[in-house]
Design an enzyme around this catalytic site. Structure first.
Site, PDB file in Angstrom:
ATOM      1  N   GLU A 234       0.871  -1.175   0.000  1.00  0.00           N
ATOM      2  CA  GLU A 234       0.000   0.000   0.000  1.00  0.00           C
ATOM      3  C   GLU A 234       0.904   1.219   0.000  1.00  0.00           C
ATOM      4  OE1 GLU A 234      -2.982  -0.445  -0.515  1.00  0.00           O
ATOM      5  OE2 GLU A 234      -3.505  -2.418   0.251  1.00  0.00           O
ATOM      6  N   CYS A 268      -2.541   8.974   2.980  1.00  0.00           N
ATOM      7  CA  CYS A 268      -2.185   8.508   1.632  1.00  0.00           C
ATOM      8  C   CYS A 268      -3.305   8.716   0.623  1.00  0.00           C
ATOM      9  CB  CYS A 268      -1.773   7.040   1.671  1.00  0.00           C
ATOM     10  SG  CYS A 268      -3.062   5.919   2.255  1.00  0.00           S
TER      11      CYS A 268
END
Length: 492
Positions: A234, A268
């Site tokens: 990720e 993010c």
């Protein structure tokens, strides 16, 4: 448009330190979990439900101390947001997994093809992978460690967590919480510095999850590849918000700016830059100013503003703005609070039409800076996005549903939202992850359960099959089967 991320969670695997003891502890824990997995390779639903219940219980029981640890590491951290994401988010994922456990664990029947296999039963059975390594980042220390842990436990695995060194208070608390809730042969936490970070991905894990930035992700993947360890990465990236000319409104700005203020941009899936119709750029900037003035006055001096994680990260963000100013780019301070060095709270700043060679357009920003780029139509905006790396999230604002669907159809991203931002990362039932440079693999819900499971194909032989025709010696029986399928043409 080249996207690089020299700073983000985690931009460094840790500072150099004497990690000999931490490395020994890691290897000892790994050996113990590997042995336990051999003794009990497939815990049943009751065991898994107990683990998920323990996870939900410990995260809620430690609510006050989680708030305190976050405030210690970030200097300032909003308590309500800690409750919402770091506590309730994790508890919700654990409860959702427990609720759907039997459904996910049930064998998935597949068609057998009765001509060849007769009455055979064909299933996909999701079995635990075994021992999983979990490298979590600093920006959401509990949500991005214990959240994926819920998926891993639902899948019946054992897990070793390595949290970030940038959040020492949270990491120490995480270790205490896990030790209270779980036997170390099922879940444990290891903490240390640079050598531990280097050692962690080199072990022969049955699966490895890393959340952070692409540069460190590449090192993790390379180390894992030596043992052919499957990885979930990720990695974030530059998530754009594309604004159609029918949506340059106060509500659109509220969604974009509200998302950007979450964790002060240290997320993010935050909006990394906006693409706004050229004729409306000035109005968009005015709407942002109005939003900050009317909805969140003095935000950077308020307890709702999260501190930048370290002084080094703060200086990097200030350097991005200094470079833009030095190049003569319009920099708009929309919050007059100013930067507080003591608490590392930095105000939201817009950068209008920056050139693409500026660092803030090449790197994931990960802070309260919002570039606003002008576009000359939706196709121009889509082309701009598609020239860069595929982002983790993409957000389109359009009242015209056909325009929104066209943007979704002509772009590629890990996840997407229409008329809002970042919500794709907060839905327990929706798999979350990236594509290309923004990562690969998924967690959350059934997608996470499957990510951390081995989908084992199982054939149980029945009656009236033709399996024996595959064995030598070959003759009339095999010719008959082939002929019945291909007919006379097959003999030529």
């Amino acid at each position: 448009m080249s996207h690089t991320t020299p700073v983000g969670p985690d931009d460094s695997p840790g500072r150099a330190s004497d990690d000999a003891g931490a490395v020994v502890a890691l290897r000892t824990a790994f050996a113990a979990q590997r042995a336990a997995a051999r003794r009990d390779p497939a815990p049943g639903p009751e065991r898994r439900r107990q683990d998920l219940t323990a996870l939900a219980g410990v995260i809620t029981a430690y609510r006050r101390r989680i708030r305190e640890a976050l405030s210690a590491d970030f200097a300032v951290h909003p308590e309500g947001f800690a409750d919402l994401v770091e506590v309730l988010g994790v508890a919700g994922r654990a409860a959702f997994a427990a609720e759907h456990l039997e459904e996910w664990m049930a064998p998935e029947p597949r068609p057998a093809g009765p001509g060849l296999l007769g009455t055979a039963r064909i299933d996909v059975v999701h079995q635990p992978k075994g021992v999983i390594g979990l490298i979590s980042p600093w920006n959401f220390p509990f949500d991005l460690s214990l959240g994926p842990l819920a998926d891993m436990l639902a899948a019946g695995n054992r897990v070793i967590v390595k949290p970030s060194e940038y959040t020492p208070a949270c990491s120490a608390l995480l270790r205490e919480m896990v030790a209270e809730a779980f036997d170390p042969e099922r879940v444990t936490v290891v903490t240390g510095g640079l050598e531990l970070a280097r050692e962690f991905p080199t072990l022969p894990w049955d699966h490895l999850l890393y959340t952070g930035n692409p540069e460190v992700g590449r090192l993790v993947a390379r180390a894992a590849a030596e043992n052919l360890v499957p990885t979930t990465l990720e990695l974030g990236g530059k998530c754009p918000a594309i604004v159609h000319d029918d949506s340059v409104t106060a509500e659109t700005v509220a969604q974009i700016v509200g998302t950007k203020l979450v964790k002060n941009g240290q997320m993010c899936v935050s909006v990394d830059y906006c693409l706004v119709p050229r004729q409306d750029t000035a109005r968009f900037v005015d709407l942002v100013k109005a939003h900050m003035r009317e909805r969140v006055p003095g935000f950077a001096a308020s307890p709702d503003c999260t501190g930048i994680i370290t002084e080094r990260h703060l200086k990097r963000l200030q350097g991005l703005l200094e470079e833009a100013r030095a190049r003569g780019v319009e920099v708009v301070e929309v919050d007059g609070s100013g930067t507080d060095a003591a608490t590392r709270r930095m105000p939201l700043t817009l950068v209008v039409d920056p050139p693409d060679d500026l660092a803030l357009m090449r790197e994931e920003i990960f802070g309260p800076i919002l570039p606003v780029k002008s576009h000359d139509g939706i196709e121009d905006a889509v082309s701009y996005v598609n020239r860069g790396e595929r982002p983790l999230g993409l957000y389109v604002f359009a009242q015209d549903g056909e325009v929104a669907e066209r943007v979704l159809a002509t772009t590629v991203s890990g996840g997407a939202c229409v008329n809002t931002c970042a919500v794709q990362s907060a839905v327990p039932a929706l798999g979350f992850g990236g594509i290309g440079r923004s990562g690969h693999g998924r967690h959350h819900g059934v997608d996470g359960f499957r990510e951390f499971s081995n989908p084992r194909g199982v054939v149980r032989r029945g009656r009236d099959d033709l399996i024996d025709v595959m064995f030598p010696p070959y003759g009339d029986a095999l010719d008959g089967v082939v002929g019945s399928v291909l007919g006379a043409a097959g003999a030529e």
